[in-house]
Design a protein around this motif. Structure first.
Motif, PDB file in Angstrom:
ATOM      1  N   ASP A 105       0.826  -1.214   0.000  1.00  0.00           N
ATOM      2  CA  ASP A 105       0.000   0.000   0.000  1.00  0.00           C
ATOM      3  C   ASP A 105       0.860   1.264   0.000  1.00  0.00           C
ATOM      4  OD1 ASP A 105       0.999  -0.158   2.567  1.00  0.00           O
ATOM      5  OD2 ASP A 105      -0.924   0.149   3.576  1.00  0.00           O
ATOM      6  N   GLY A 106       2.132   1.121  -0.411  1.00  0.00           N
ATOM      7  CA  GLY A 106       3.082   2.207  -0.307  1.00  0.00           C
ATOM      8  C   GLY A 106       3.109   3.145  -1.502  1.00  0.00           C
ATOM      9  N   THR A 107       3.762   4.292  -1.294  1.00  0.00           N
ATOM     10  CA  THR A 107       3.824   5.350  -2.293  1.00  0.00           C
ATOM     11  C   THR A 107       5.238   5.909  -2.373  1.00  0.00           C
ATOM     12  OG1 THR A 107       1.541   5.977  -1.738  1.00  0.00           O
ATOM     13  CG2 THR A 107       2.811   7.535  -3.075  1.00  0.00           C
ATOM     14  N   LEU A 108       5.690   6.163  -3.590  1.00  0.00           N
ATOM     15  CA  LEU A 108       6.970   6.824  -3.845  1.00  0.00           C
ATOM     16  C   LEU A 108       6.726   8.252  -4.301  1.00  0.00           C
ATOM     17  CD1 LEU A 108      10.093   6.912  -4.438  1.00  0.00           C
ATOM     18  CD2 LEU A 108       9.496   6.140  -6.752  1.00  0.00           C
ATOM     19  N   TYR A 109       7.409   9.207  -3.677  1.00  0.00           N
ATOM     20  CA  TYR A 109       7.445  10.596  -4.128  1.00  0.00           C
ATOM     21  C   TYR A 109       8.871  10.890  -4.602  1.00  0.00           C
ATOM     22  CZ  TYR A 109       2.894  11.665  -1.975  1.00  0.00           C
ATOM     23  OH  TYR A 109       1.555  11.700  -1.643  1.00  0.00           O
ATOM     24  N   LEU A 110       9.020  11.177  -5.885  1.00  0.00           N
ATOM     25  CA  LEU A 110      10.329  11.419  -6.487  1.00  0.00           C
ATOM     26  C   LEU A 110      10.411  12.892  -6.888  1.00  0.00           C
ATOM     27  CD1 LEU A 110      13.038  10.478  -7.672  1.00  0.00           C
ATOM     28  CD2 LEU A 110      11.786   9.716  -9.715  1.00  0.00           C
ATOM     29  N   HIS A 111      11.273  13.633  -6.206  1.00  0.00           N
ATOM     30  CA  HIS A 111      11.347  15.090  -6.331  1.00  0.00           C
ATOM     31  C   HIS A 111      12.482  15.472  -7.280  1.00  0.00           C
ATOM     32  CE1 HIS A 111      10.954  19.121  -3.977  1.00  0.00           C
ATOM     33  NE2 HIS A 111      11.445  19.343  -5.192  1.00  0.00           N
ATOM     34  N   LEU A 112      12.146  16.172  -8.375  1.00  0.00           N
ATOM     35  CA  LEU A 112      13.114  16.506  -9.414  1.00  0.00           C
ATOM     36  C   LEU A 112      12.877  17.916  -9.937  1.00  0.00           C
ATOM     37  CD1 LEU A 112      12.530  13.178 -11.270  1.00  0.00           C
ATOM     38  CD2 LEU A 112      14.712  13.746 -10.230  1.00  0.00           C
ATOM     39  N   ASP A 113      13.802  18.390 -10.776  1.00  0.00           N
ATOM     40  CA  ASP A 113      13.540  19.644 -11.460  1.00  0.00           C
ATOM     41  C   ASP A 113      13.275  19.364 -12.935  1.00  0.00           C
ATOM     42  OD1 ASP A 113      15.977  19.424 -12.792  1.00  0.00           O
ATOM     43  OD2 ASP A 113      16.708  21.380 -12.184  1.00  0.00           O
ATOM     44  N   TYR A 114      13.022  20.427 -13.698  1.00  0.00           N
ATOM     45  CA  TYR A 114      12.578  20.264 -15.082  1.00  0.00           C
ATOM     46  C   TYR A 114      13.630  19.605 -15.970  1.00  0.00           C
ATOM     47  CZ  TYR A 114      15.519  24.315 -16.155  1.00  0.00           C
ATOM     48  OH  TYR A 114      16.581  25.158 -16.304  1.00  0.00           O
ATOM     49  N   ARG A 115      14.901  19.625 -15.579  1.00  0.00           N
ATOM     50  CA  ARG A 115      15.944  19.055 -16.422  1.00  0.00           C
ATOM     51  C   ARG A 115      15.876  17.528 -16.492  1.00  0.00           C
ATOM     52  NH1 ARG A 115      18.207  22.947 -13.223  1.00  0.00           N
ATOM     53  NH2 ARG A 115      19.106  24.764 -14.273  1.00  0.00           N
ATOM     54  N   GLU A 116      15.424  16.886 -15.427  1.00  0.00           N
ATOM     55  CA  GLU A 116      15.491  15.428 -15.349  1.00  0.00           C
ATOM     56  C   GLU A 116      14.135  14.748 -15.209  1.00  0.00           C
ATOM     57  OE1 GLU A 116      18.323  14.604 -16.043  1.00  0.00           O
ATOM     58  OE2 GLU A 116      19.626  16.193 -15.348  1.00  0.00           O
ATOM     59  N   ALA A 117      13.063  15.518 -15.009  1.00  0.00           N
ATOM     60  CA  ALA A 117      11.762  14.913 -14.720  1.00  0.00           C
ATOM     61  C   ALA A 117      11.292  14.006 -15.840  1.00  0.00           C
ATOM     62  CB  ALA A 117      10.732  16.003 -14.444  1.00  0.00           C
ATOM     63  N   HIS A 118      11.554  14.357 -17.099  1.00  0.00           N
ATOM     64  CA  HIS A 118      11.068  13.539 -18.218  1.00  0.00           C
ATOM     65  C   HIS A 118      11.787  12.205 -18.276  1.00  0.00           C
ATOM     66  CE1 HIS A 118      14.387  16.033 -19.490  1.00  0.00           C
ATOM     67  NE2 HIS A 118      14.564  15.342 -20.588  1.00  0.00           N
TER      68      HIS A 118
END
Length: 278
Positions: A105-118
């Motif tokens: 039931d877990g969740t991942l939050y991956l925090h990035l900027d516009y350079r690497e998000a894609h």
């Protein structure tokens, strides 16, 4: 074989996260938040792993992104950007470990900027499956210099993936609410209660002169992590951050009654967390 066990209490673990994470057991964490380097700028050592999504497609061939196989996605995108391999090689083994460590039931939050998000979105689609993509959160802020040659870049992207799209923790009633932008258009009762945040979060950065500031250069605001932890975990759950930096995840988890494991190898980060979480 690496012995896997959970700490008895919340803790900070010192070391390279690719060495530390295999010592933690499968499915141990309800919430994983990571804020990795947006562009490492150095060669990364690739670590082999067989932790893949259990969907019957065979070891190392994870189906995602319109049903294409993991290897095919990587091969297609490699043709378009020389930098893709470097960031994929850096992030891939860590995302695979995050998938293994998440509870059902877990969740991942991956925090990035516009350079690497894609890059990261395609990778996470492959590892988790596109049906496990929950949200793209835009954290918008308005501080610092303003470019006059383009639209000023004043947001980060937080990609949200769940382990099981049929069953995951999301506590909408527990989230701190925010004011309506047009309170006159709703009832006084609604205006007084505030509204549930959307996937665009307007929140200031950590003030350089504010009480919250630790001096760590990439410190994230406590309010952003508080919202994430309120929504995607319950009291007593375990939260993991393996790019822990200034320890904001731990501070928010502690205040909300969650257990945490933080991982970092930077001596500066460890000194900040030792003082902040003591």
């Amino acid at each position: 074989m690496t012995e896997q066990r959970m700490p008895e209490d919340s803790c900070v673990l010192e070391g390279d996260n690719l060495r530390v994470l295999p010592t933690l057991p499968d499915g141990a964490f309800t919430l994983i938040y990571i804020d990795p380097p947006f562009n490492t700028g150095r060669e990364q050592r690739r670590t082999e792993t067989t932790h893949v999504r259990a969907n019957g497609v065979g070891s190392g061939r994870v189906t995602g992104f319109k049903g294409q196989t993991y290897e095919r996605i990587r091969g297609q995108l490699r043709r378009y950007d020389d930098a893709f391999d470097d960031y994929w090689a850096f992030l891939e083994p860590r995302i695979l470990e995050a998938w293994r460590l998440l509870a059902d039931d877990g969740t991942l939050y991956l925090h990035l900027d516009y350079r690497e998000a894609h890059y990261a979105k395609v990778l996470c689609d492959a590892v988790f499956g596109r049906d496990c993509f929950l949200n793209e959160i835009i954290w918008a802020y308005d501080y610092g210099g303003k470019s006059k040659s383009r639209w000023p870049t004043k947001h980060d992207t937080i990609l949200v993936y769940v382990k099981n799209p049929q069953s995951y923790v999301f506590n909408s009633d527990a989230i701190d609410r925010e004011p309506y932008m047009a309170p006159g258009l709703v009832t006084p009762e609604k205006a007084a209660r505030g509204k549930l945040p959307t996937d665009v979060w307007w929140h200031t950065i950590v003030s350089p002169t504010g009480k919250e500031k630790t001096g760590y250069p990439t410190q994230k605001p406590l309010g952003v992590l508080r919202r994430i932890i309120q929504a995607s975990s319950n009291e007593g759950d375990w939260v993991l951050d393996f790019f822990a930096g200034s320890g904001t995840t731990g501070a928010a988890a502690k205040a909300l009654g969650r257990n945490y494991v933080l991982v970092d190898q930077n001596p500066e980060a460890l000194a900040v967390m030792r003082k902040r979480l003591a």
